[in-house]
Write a protein that holds these residues in place. Structure first.
Motif, short mmCIF file in Angstrom:
data_model
loop_
_atom_site.label_atom_id
_atom_site.label_comp_id
_atom_site.label_asym_id
_atom_site.label_seq_id
_atom_site.Cartn_x
_atom_site.Cartn_y
_atom_site.Cartn_z
N LEU A 6 0.86 -1.18 0.00
CA LEU A 6 0.00 0.00 0.00
C LEU A 6 0.90 1.23 0.00
O LEU A 6 1.81 1.33 0.83
CB LEU A 6 -0.92 0.00 1.22
CG LEU A 6 -1.89 1.19 1.31
CD1 LEU A 6 -3.23 0.76 1.90
CD2 LEU A 6 -1.30 2.34 2.16
N VAL A 7 0.67 2.13 -0.96
CA VAL A 7 1.45 3.37 -1.03
C VAL A 7 0.47 4.54 -1.04
O VAL A 7 -0.39 4.64 -1.92
CB VAL A 7 2.33 3.44 -2.29
CG1 VAL A 7 3.19 4.70 -2.26
CG2 VAL A 7 3.21 2.20 -2.41
N LEU A 8 0.59 5.40 -0.03
CA LEU A 8 -0.23 6.61 0.05
C LEU A 8 0.63 7.79 -0.42
O LEU A 8 1.61 8.15 0.23
CB LEU A 8 -0.70 6.82 1.49
CG LEU A 8 -1.44 8.14 1.79
CD1 LEU A 8 -2.66 8.32 0.88
CD2 LEU A 8 -1.84 8.22 3.25
N PHE A 9 0.27 8.34 -1.57
CA PHE A 9 0.97 9.50 -2.12
C PHE A 9 0.31 10.78 -1.57
O PHE A 9 -0.91 10.92 -1.63
CB PHE A 9 0.88 9.52 -3.64
CG PHE A 9 1.62 8.40 -4.32
CD1 PHE A 9 2.95 8.55 -4.71
CD2 PHE A 9 1.00 7.18 -4.56
CE1 PHE A 9 3.63 7.52 -5.34
CE2 PHE A 9 1.67 6.15 -5.20
CZ PHE A 9 3.00 6.31 -5.58
N VAL A 10 1.14 11.67 -1.05
CA VAL A 10 0.62 12.91 -0.49
C VAL A 10 1.45 14.10 -0.97
O VAL A 10 2.55 13.95 -1.51
CB VAL A 10 0.63 12.88 1.07
CG1 VAL A 10 -0.33 11.82 1.58
CG2 VAL A 10 2.03 12.63 1.61
N ASP A 11 0.92 15.29 -0.76
CA ASP A 11 1.58 16.53 -1.15
C ASP A 11 2.56 16.93 -0.04
O ASP A 11 2.21 17.63 0.90
CB ASP A 11 0.53 17.63 -1.37
CG ASP A 11 1.16 18.93 -1.84
OD1 ASP A 11 2.37 18.93 -2.11
OD2 ASP A 11 0.44 19.95 -1.92
N ALA A 12 3.79 16.44 -0.15
CA ALA A 12 4.79 16.71 0.89
C ALA A 12 6.16 16.76 0.24
O ALA A 12 6.57 15.81 -0.42
CB ALA A 12 4.75 15.63 1.97
N GLU A 13 6.85 17.85 0.41
CA GLU A 13 8.19 18.02 -0.16
C GLU A 13 9.27 18.14 0.92
O GLU A 13 10.42 17.79 0.70
CB GLU A 13 8.24 19.25 -1.06
CG GLU A 13 7.31 19.14 -2.28
CD GLU A 13 7.41 20.37 -3.17
OE1 GLU A 13 8.26 21.24 -2.89
OE2 GLU A 13 6.65 20.45 -4.16
N GLU A 14 8.89 18.64 2.09
CA GLU A 14 9.87 18.88 3.15
C GLU A 14 9.86 17.74 4.17
O GLU A 14 8.85 17.04 4.35
CB GLU A 14 9.57 20.19 3.87
CG GLU A 14 9.54 21.40 2.94
CD GLU A 14 10.89 21.68 2.30
OE1 GLU A 14 11.92 21.39 2.95
OE2 GLU A 14 10.92 22.14 1.15
N GLU A 15 11.00 17.57 4.85
CA GLU A 15 11.11 16.55 5.89
C GLU A 15 10.11 16.83 7.01
O GLU A 15 9.95 17.95 7.46
CB GLU A 15 12.53 16.56 6.46
CG GLU A 15 12.81 15.40 7.40
CD GLU A 15 14.26 15.35 7.84
OE1 GLU A 15 14.53 14.65 8.82
OE2 GLU A 15 15.10 16.02 7.22
#
Length: 418
Positions: A312-321
Motif C-alpha cells: 500500500l502506497v499513500l501519495f501525499v503533497d509533501a516536499e519537506e522533511e
C-alpha cells in the motif's frame, strides 16, 4: 488438513498425463508440500528439475516418509505448450496453467523473488518449513533429514568462527548479543558497497553500547577471494572451508540473493530480514536493532521492498522533511493492527505500508506504474503480478484506508494492469 490445502492450491491439480488430481484426497495423507516455482524457458530451472526428479524418485522409493511429501509445480510460463512439455518431465502434479491468479497469490504469500525456487510448507497450515529447498536437494540427497524444519540459530551456527587476524573463537561468544547474519561475496558489487556502509554502522552500534556482532557467511567462489574480502571486515565469519555450515545457514534463512543481512535478537529470534535496507536508511543506527516499522517513508534504499509483495502506497503533497508524518499517523493504526494479526498467526504480513511525498523516487514510481497525478492518492501496487489498485477520493480517512485494505485482502478489488 485437506480443507486448508484446497484453499491454498484449489480443488484440482493436473499431472503430466493431463489427468486431474484431487487436492482433498491428496491432502489427507500429506504432512509436507514442496512448492516448485519455475519456468520451462529458464535454464537453471531445467537443470534443477533434473536434480529434483532424482531426489523425488529416490525419496519415494526409499524413505519411510514417502507418502508424507508431495511436490507441486507453480509455473511462470506464458505459453501453454512450453508449460505442458515441461510438465511431461515431472512425476508430480502442477497448478493448472490457466490458474494465474492462484499462482500470483502463492508467489506473493511465500515471497518468491527468483526461480528456480522450492519452498517446503506445512500441508496443514501453509506455514513455511524451509524456504531454500534447493539446498535440501543438494545437501540431503537421501532425504534423511525430513521434514527439514528450522533449527535454532545457535545450533546451526555452532562451531569455531574466524576473526580477520586468523584467530578463532567459539560461536558461544554470540550469546546475549544482537546478531547480524551477513550473506555476501566479493564478486558482487552491491555486496561490496553495502559492506563499506555496514563497517561504519557496526562500529557505531558498538560504540553506542549495543551488544552487537556480525557473522559473515561467504558466497565467494574461492578461499582466496573470501580471505581478501574478509580482511576488510571487523566482525566474525564462518570458515570458508566449512561449506556444510554455510549451506545450513543459507537454508535456515531461505537466502535467495545477496547481499542479505538478517538481524536476530539475543535469543536468536528473527527481528528482520531487511537489514540491508535498514543499514542504508539508518547508517547512524538511531533505530537499532531495526524492529519492523508499520509504515515506511518511500526512499531509494527501501524501494526494493516494492518487489517483494503487495504494497500500500499513500501519495501525499509533501516536499519537506516531516511533512509525511500526518500521512503516516493516518495509516499507522491500520498497519499495526494487520501486523499484530499476522504475528499472532506466525505468518508474514501480506501487505507492506508506505507513504510517499513529492520527489524523484515518487515521480519515477508514478511513471512506471502509470498512476494519476492526483494527491492524495491511495494505491496498492503488486509489482510481481504487474497489477495496481487505485482509490482516488477527495479525502482519505482511516475508514477509507481500512475498507480499501479489507477489500484487497478479501479479493474484492479489480486490478488494473501496470
Amino acid at each position: 488438513m485437506s480443507e486448508f490445502l484446497v484453499s491454498l492450491l484449489g480443488e484440482r491439480l493436473v499431472n503430466s498425463e493431463k489427468a486431474e488430481v484431487d487436492v482433498q484426497s491428496l491432502g489427507a495423507r500429506l504432512s509436507l508440500v514442496g512448492l516448485f516455482f519455475g519456468c520451462s524457458l529458464n535454464a537453471p530451472c531445467k537443470q534443477f528439475n533434473g536434480s529434483l526428479c532424482e531426489f523425488y524418485g529416490r525419496f519415494k522409493k526409499t524413505s519411510e516418509h514417502k507418502d508424507k511429501l508431495e511436490v507441486v509445480f507453480i509455473s511462470s510460463d506464458q505459453d501453454q505448450k512450453h508449460w505442458q512439455d515441461f510438465l511431461q518431465e515431472m512425476p508430480w502434479p502442477a497448478l493448472p496453467f490457466k490458474d494465474r491468479h492462484k499462482k500470483m497469490k502463492l508467489w506473493n504469500k511465500y515471497k518468491v523473488t527468483s526461480i528456480p525456487s522450492l519452498v517446503f510448507v506445512d500441508a496443514a497450515t501453509g506455514k513455511v518449513v524451509c524456504r531454500n529447498g534447493l539446498l535440501v536437494v543438494r545437501d540431503d540427497p537421501k532425504g534423511l533429514e525430513f521434514p527439514w524444519g528450522p533449527k535454532p540459530f545457535a545450533e546451526v551456527v555452532a562451531g569455531p568462527l574466524l576473526r580477520n587476524n586468523r584467530q578463532t573463537t567459539d560461536s558461544s561468544c554470540l550469546e546475549g548479543h544482537y546478531v547480524g547474519v551477513y550473506f555476501s561475496a566479493h564478486w558482487c558489487p552491491p555486496c561490496r558497497s553495502l559492506t563499506r556502509v555496514l563497517v561504519q554502522s557496526y562500529q557505531t552500534a558498538k560504540e553506542s553500547g549495543h551488544k552487537f556482532e556480525i557473522v559473515f557467511v561467504s558466497a565467494d567462489r574461492s578461499e582466496e577471494s573470501f580471505k581478501q574480502y574478509f580482511s576488510d571486515m571487523p566482525w566474525l565469519a564462518v570458515p570458508y572451508s566449512d561449506e556444510a555450515r554455510r549451506s545450513r545457514l543459507n537454508r535456515l534463512y531461505g537466502i535467495q540473493g545477496i547481499p542479505t543481512l538478517i538481524l536476530l535478537d539475543p535469543e536468536g529470534h528473527l527481528i528482520t530480514r531487511q537489514g540491508r535496507v535498514e543499514v542504508l536508511n539508518d547508517p547512524k543506527c538511531r533505530l537499532f536493532p531495526w524492529h519492523p516499522r508499520p509504515v515506511l517513508e518511500l526512499s531509494e534504499s527501501n524501494a526494493v521492498q516494492l518487489h517483494e509483495g503487495p504494497c500500500l502506497v499513500l501519495f501525499v503533497d509533501a516536499e519537506e522533511e516531516g511533512e509525511l508524518e500526518p500521512a503516516k499517523e493516518l495509516i499507522q493504526p491500520i498497519a499495526e493492527k494487520l501486523m499484530a494479526k499476522y504475528k499472532a498467526k506466525e505468518e508474514e504480513v501480506p501487505l507492506l505500508f508506505f507513504v510517499a511525498g513529492e520527489d524523484d523516487m515518487s515521480d519515477s514510481l508514478r511513471d512506471y506504474t502509470n498512476l494519476p497525478e492526483a494527491v492524495p492518492l491511495l494505491t496498492i501496487l503488486d509489482m510481481s503480478a504487474r497489477a495496481k489498485y487505485v482509490r482516488d477520493v477527495e479525502e482519505i480517512t482511516p475508514a477509507v484506508v481500512e475498507q480499501f485494505v479489507g477489500d484487497f485482502l478479501a479479493e474484492k478489488l479489480k486490478p488494473e494492469p501496470i
